[in-house]
Design a protein around this motif. Structure first.
Motif, PDB file in Angstrom:
ATOM      1  N   UNK A  61       0.839  -1.190   0.000  1.00  0.00           N
ATOM      2  CA  UNK A  61       0.000   0.000   0.000  1.00  0.00           C
ATOM      3  C   UNK A  61       0.877   1.244   0.000  1.00  0.00           C
ATOM      4  N   UNK A  62       0.623   2.134  -0.945  1.00  0.00           N
ATOM      5  CA  UNK A  62       1.245   3.450  -1.018  1.00  0.00           C
ATOM      6  C   UNK A  62       0.156   4.506  -0.810  1.00  0.00           C
ATOM      7  N   UNK A  63       0.518   5.769  -0.605  1.00  0.00           N
ATOM      8  CA  UNK A  63      -0.524   6.796  -0.441  1.00  0.00           C
ATOM      9  C   UNK A  63      -1.541   6.811  -1.580  1.00  0.00           C
ATOM     10  N   UNK A  64      -1.108   6.422  -2.774  1.00  0.00           N
ATOM     11  CA  UNK A  64      -2.022   6.426  -3.928  1.00  0.00           C
ATOM     12  C   UNK A  64      -2.848   5.150  -4.034  1.00  0.00           C
ATOM     13  N   UNK A  65      -2.536   4.144  -3.231  1.00  0.00           N
ATOM     14  CA  UNK A  65      -3.267   2.872  -3.291  1.00  0.00           C
ATOM     15  C   UNK A  65      -2.312   1.695  -3.406  1.00  0.00           C
ATOM     16  N   UNK A  66      -2.797   0.612  -3.977  1.00  0.00           N
ATOM     17  CA  UNK A  66      -1.993  -0.609  -4.098  1.00  0.00           C
ATOM     18  C   UNK A  66      -0.998  -0.481  -5.246  1.00  0.00           C
ATOM     19  N   UNK A  67       0.223  -1.005  -5.008  1.00  0.00           N
ATOM     20  CA  UNK A  67       1.277  -0.942  -6.013  1.00  0.00           C
ATOM     21  C   UNK A  67       2.097  -2.227  -5.952  1.00  0.00           C
ATOM     22  N   UNK A  68       2.613  -2.647  -7.115  1.00  0.00           N
ATOM     23  CA  UNK A  68       3.494  -3.806  -7.140  1.00  0.00           C
ATOM     24  C   UNK A  68       4.751  -3.539  -6.309  1.00  0.00           C
ATOM     25  N   UNK A  69       5.263  -4.592  -5.691  1.00  0.00           N
ATOM     26  CA  UNK A  69       6.501  -4.472  -4.924  1.00  0.00           C
ATOM     27  C   UNK A  69       7.419  -5.641  -5.268  1.00  0.00           C
ATOM     28  N   UNK A  70       8.676  -5.518  -4.894  1.00  0.00           N
ATOM     29  CA  UNK A  70       9.657  -6.542  -5.233  1.00  0.00           C
ATOM     30  C   UNK A  70       9.498  -7.806  -4.406  1.00  0.00           C
ATOM     31  N   UNK A  71       8.994  -7.659  -3.196  1.00  0.00           N
ATOM     32  CA  UNK A  71       8.906  -8.823  -2.301  1.00  0.00           C
ATOM     33  C   UNK A  71       7.677  -8.682  -1.421  1.00  0.00           C
ATOM     34  N   UNK A  72       7.182  -9.777  -0.876  1.00  0.00           N
ATOM     35  CA  UNK A  72       6.019  -9.687   0.012  1.00  0.00           C
ATOM     36  C   UNK A  72       6.375  -8.955   1.300  1.00  0.00           C
ATOM     37  N   UNK A  73       5.581  -7.982   1.661  1.00  0.00           N
ATOM     38  CA  UNK A  73       5.815  -7.203   2.867  1.00  0.00           C
ATOM     39  C   UNK A  73       4.656  -7.308   3.836  1.00  0.00           C
ATOM     40  N   UNK A  74       4.557  -6.318   4.705  1.00  0.00           N
ATOM     41  CA  UNK A  74       3.548  -6.334   5.766  1.00  0.00           C
ATOM     42  C   UNK A  74       2.123  -6.335   5.213  1.00  0.00           C
ATOM     43  N   UNK A  75       1.870  -5.547   4.174  1.00  0.00           N
ATOM     44  CA  UNK A  75       0.511  -5.450   3.628  1.00  0.00           C
ATOM     45  C   UNK A  75       0.083  -6.766   2.986  1.00  0.00           C
ATOM     46  N   UNK A  76       1.007  -7.365   2.257  1.00  0.00           N
ATOM     47  CA  UNK A  76       0.738  -8.663   1.651  1.00  0.00           C
ATOM     48  C   UNK A  76       0.431  -9.696   2.744  1.00  0.00           C
ATOM     49  N   UNK A  77       1.219  -9.679   3.805  1.00  0.00           N
ATOM     50  CA  UNK A  77       1.031 -10.659   4.877  1.00  0.00           C
ATOM     51  C   UNK A  77      -0.315 -10.467   5.574  1.00  0.00           C
ATOM     52  N   UNK A  78      -0.744  -9.219   5.726  1.00  0.00           N
ATOM     53  CA  UNK A  78      -2.060  -8.966   6.328  1.00  0.00           C
ATOM     54  C   UNK A  78      -3.166  -9.614   5.502  1.00  0.00           C
ATOM     55  N   UNK A  79      -3.085  -9.464   4.186  1.00  0.00           N
ATOM     56  CA  UNK A  79      -4.092 -10.064   3.316  1.00  0.00           C
ATOM     57  C   UNK A  79      -4.094 -11.583   3.444  1.00  0.00           C
ATOM     58  N   UNK A  80      -2.903 -12.171   3.467  1.00  0.00           N
ATOM     59  CA  UNK A  80      -2.782 -13.622   3.599  1.00  0.00           C
ATOM     60  C   UNK A  80      -3.346 -14.081   4.943  1.00  0.00           C
ATOM     61  N   UNK A  81      -3.051 -13.338   5.997  1.00  0.00           N
ATOM     62  CA  UNK A  81      -3.526 -13.716   7.331  1.00  0.00           C
ATOM     63  C   UNK A  81      -5.042 -13.623   7.438  1.00  0.00           C
ATOM     64  N   UNK A  82      -5.631 -12.567   6.878  1.00  0.00           N
ATOM     65  CA  UNK A  82      -7.100 -12.441   6.896  1.00  0.00           C
ATOM     66  C   UNK A  82      -7.740 -13.647   6.216  1.00  0.00           C
ATOM     67  N   UNK A  83      -7.235 -13.989   5.053  1.00  0.00           N
ATOM     68  CA  UNK A  83      -7.830 -15.093   4.304  1.00  0.00           C
ATOM     69  C   UNK A  83      -7.627 -16.417   5.030  1.00  0.00           C
ATOM     70  N   UNK A  84      -6.472 -16.600   5.651  1.00  0.00           N
ATOM     71  CA  UNK A  84      -6.229 -17.850   6.390  1.00  0.00           C
ATOM     72  C   UNK A  84      -7.228 -17.994   7.537  1.00  0.00           C
ATOM     73  N   UNK A  85      -7.473 -16.895   8.259  1.00  0.00           N
ATOM     74  CA  UNK A  85      -8.461 -16.956   9.344  1.00  0.00           C
ATOM     75  C   UNK A  85      -9.847 -17.269   8.803  1.00  0.00           C
TER      76      UNK A  85
END
Length: 330
Positions: A61-85
């Motif tokens: 997540x950037x101020x403008x919204x979602x953006x591609x990144x080089x590696x999975x970070x905190x925002x990606x992990x939050x999405x994965x964790x929500x779905x796992x729950x």
């Protein structure tokens, strides 16, 4: 398809995923679904949740919204964790369930119009990036469906819903650039058709005006999900061709936000009137029309979310049990 009767679009209010799943299985048992709770924040929204499924593509997540990144970070992990729950909850509540299950993900074109490249405009501006995104999403969705089947062995069929509210704008060239000062070029219809064929006969949900019914029919999707209030008489011919092709129409007949709900016959009225105009046999109505709320229920109260699903189910029973009287308007 007649056993589906009614279902929801996807999103629910609040943050209690277990309660949301219980409501879904209780109120629309013919076609329950894995609800989404965007109120939980980053990674629980439609784009972030789906981006967490992507294979070999990562977002942040950037101020403008979602953006591609080089590696999975905190925002990606939050999405994965929500779905796992959510999947843990589905496994707990649906452990003895047997029947079809609907899963919703953001479709490739709305996703491409929402995620920015690492150094540039939105992914939608780059045809190669869109191809990579679509392939990654198709693989991620297949993996997601396989995990759901492992966790809930009684699922007899997965109905995949692609949420594409941005698709009419993509085709019309109305999607704004990342700067907001321009518009991205319109995408050719054949590209959209080609991309949708990578998914296993999805239902495409579009709660925006000007749903491209002919494009979706040519793409071979199994159904289209729309808000009945946005349909116009000029859509009748395209809808007739859709039904002739054996496709399903998921028809939104109750608002997504709190209102006083009418009785079952009144809720069912948009489906009955459409069917009457098109001139099809009454006994086909319940087999090809599935009743839903007009859109997601994230903006509703929890009590209304439950009542809206119940209203759709009861209205669907009217279509199933007495279609001839409904067609005569009795």
């Amino acid at each position: 398809m007649s056993t589906w009767e009614a279902t929801g679009v996807g999103s629910h209010p609040g943050e209690d995923h277990l309660e949301a799943i219980r409501i879904v299985f209780g109120e629309v048992p013919g076609l329950p679904y894995l609800p989404e709770l965007p109120a939980r924040g980053v990674g629980a929204d439609m784009v972030g949740r789906t981006a967490g499924l992507l294979v070999d593509l990562h977002v942040e997540v950037q101020p403008s919204g979602w953006r591609l990144s080089d590696r999975p970070g905190r925002d990606h992990q939050r999405a994965v964790d929500h779905l796992r729950r959510d999947l843990d909850g589905l496994e707990e509540i649906g452990h003895d369930y047997s029947g079809p299950l609907k899963l919703q993900v953001c479709g490739p074109w709305t996703l491409a119009g929402s995620i920015e490249l690492k150094y540039g405009d939105k992914m939608l501006s780059d045809a190669g990036a869109v191809r990579d995104l679509t392939a990654s999403l198709a693989q991620g969705v297949a993996d997601h469906c396989a995990e759901v089947r492992r966790r809930v062995p009684g699922v007899t069929e997965i109905v995949l819903q692609l949420d594409e509210p941005g698709l009419p704008g993509v085709l019309a060239g109305n999607v704004p650039t990342a700067s907001g000062f321009g518009r991205l070029a319109a995408v050719e219809e054949w590209r959209v058709e080609e991309s949708l064929r990578l998914f296993d006969e999805p239902v495409v949900h579009c709660c925006a005006p000007a749903v491209p019914f002919a494009v979706l029919r040519r793409a071979g999707v199994r159904g289209v999900s729309v808000d009945a209030a946005l349909l116009r008489r000029r859509d009748d011919d395209a809808l007739g061709e859709l039904f002739e092709a054996g496709m399903a129409l998921f028809l939104g007949v109750v608002p997504g936000r709190d209102v006083r709900l009418a009785g079952p016959a009144v809720v069912a009225k948009p489906a009955v009137e459409l069917w009457r105009r098109l001139g099809f046999e009454p006994d086909r109505l319940a087999a090809q029309v599935v009743l839903t709320p007009a859109c997601g229920l994230a903006g509703a109260s929890p009590a209304y979310a439950r009542a809206a699903l119940a209203a759709c189910r009861k209205a669907a029973q009217v279509l199933r049990d007495d279609p001839a009287n409904g067609m005569r308007g009795d």
